[in-house]
Design an enzyme around this catalytic site. Structure first.
Site, PDB file in Angstrom:
ATOM      1  N   LYS A 109       0.804  -1.271   0.066  1.00 17.30           N
ATOM      2  CA  LYS A 109      -0.195   0.023  -0.118  1.00 17.30           C
ATOM      3  C   LYS A 109       0.880   1.312   0.017  1.00 17.30           C
ATOM      4  CE  LYS A 109      -2.523   2.250   3.002  1.00 17.30           C
ATOM      5  NZ  LYS A 109      -2.721   2.402   4.574  1.00 17.30           N
TER       6      LYS A 109
ATOM      7  N   ASP B   1      -6.969   2.238   1.184  1.00 16.73           N
ATOM      8  CA  ASP B   1      -6.884   2.416   2.619  1.00 16.73           C
ATOM      9  C   ASP B   1      -8.317   2.288   3.084  1.00 16.73           C
ATOM     10  OD1 ASP B   1      -8.427   4.632   2.042  1.00 16.73           O
ATOM     11  OD2 ASP B   1      -6.856   6.037   2.634  1.00 16.73           O
TER      12      ASP B   1
END
Ligand code: SF4
Length: 215
Positions: free
Chosen positions: A123, A141
């Protein structure tokens, strides 16, 4: 929950890009080093808090070489208001040391190399590449995950599955859609009391609207 149709997906994409034509991160940074550090700090921590922490951190450690030689306790003290600051401090220094050893002090602009740096998961690497190079990548997220599910863009239980669904469904402009979904989730489709009736521009396409109607 019903999933969005192909037409609905196209319309969601169109409206997100229209409402957020130049969406970018709210983290403050001046170069690749500062962006990567800020993103690493932002895990489980708000951008607002990170922006309060980074000016003093970057004044003391303005670049990769200085951070690679930093004193661990001093870094901890500078970031102590951030969640998981012990681990983050260790990873920041280790990340800088590896960038020095493997890449001559330059942050690699390559997702596969970035994920090998200490404290940089997929990420973080994707968010960095999205913001700094405008790469056609998606990162999920907490905001993107919530918005994707409420809009019926994914029913995956995991972050990885949700990312795969979003990539398959949107295909292009992923970087811009990522930034738009973060801002949409942060300010409009919030976890509690989403602004369905006042600010949302996707109400007619939402699969969760009923859950938030006033009883
Ligand atoms: S209608 Fe409400 S729940 Fe649905 S996308 Fe808009 S703000 Fe989110």
């Amino acid at each position: 929950m019903k999933l969005a149709t192909k037409e609905e997906i196209e319309e969601i994409k169109r409206r997100l890009l229209e409402h957020y034509p130049a969406a970018e991160t709210e983290l403050h940074y001046r170069n690749a080093y500062e962006l990567l550090v800020a993103i690493m700090l932002s895990a489980q921590c708000t951008d607002k808090r990170v922006n309060m922490i980074t000016p003093a951190l970057f004044e003391k450690y303005p670049d990769i070489p200085s951070l690679a030689n930093a004193d661990l306790d001093e870094v901890k003290a500078l970031i102590k208001t951030c969640s998981f600051f012990n681990n983050k401090a260790k990873n920041l220094i280790k990340m800088a040391q590896m960038v020095m050893e493997e890449y001559g002090g330059e942050i690699p602009m390559d997702e596969k190399k970035l994920v090998k740096l200490p404290g940089v998961g997929q990420k973080t690497a994707h968010v960095f590449m999205i913001e700094y190079t405008h790469a056609n990548l998606m990162a999920v997220d907490t905001h993107v995950f919530r918005v994707a599910h409420r809009l019926g863009l994914s029913d995956a239980k995991t972050v990885e599955g949700t990312e795969k669904d979003l990539v398959e469904k949107f295909k292009t402009d992923l970087n811009r859609i990522h930034q738009a979904m973060v801002l949409f989730g942060r300010y409009i489709c919030t976890a509690k009391n989403p602004k369905c009736d006042t600010e949302c521009f996707l109400t007619d396409l939402c699969k969760s609207r009923e859950s938030f109607k006033a009883k």
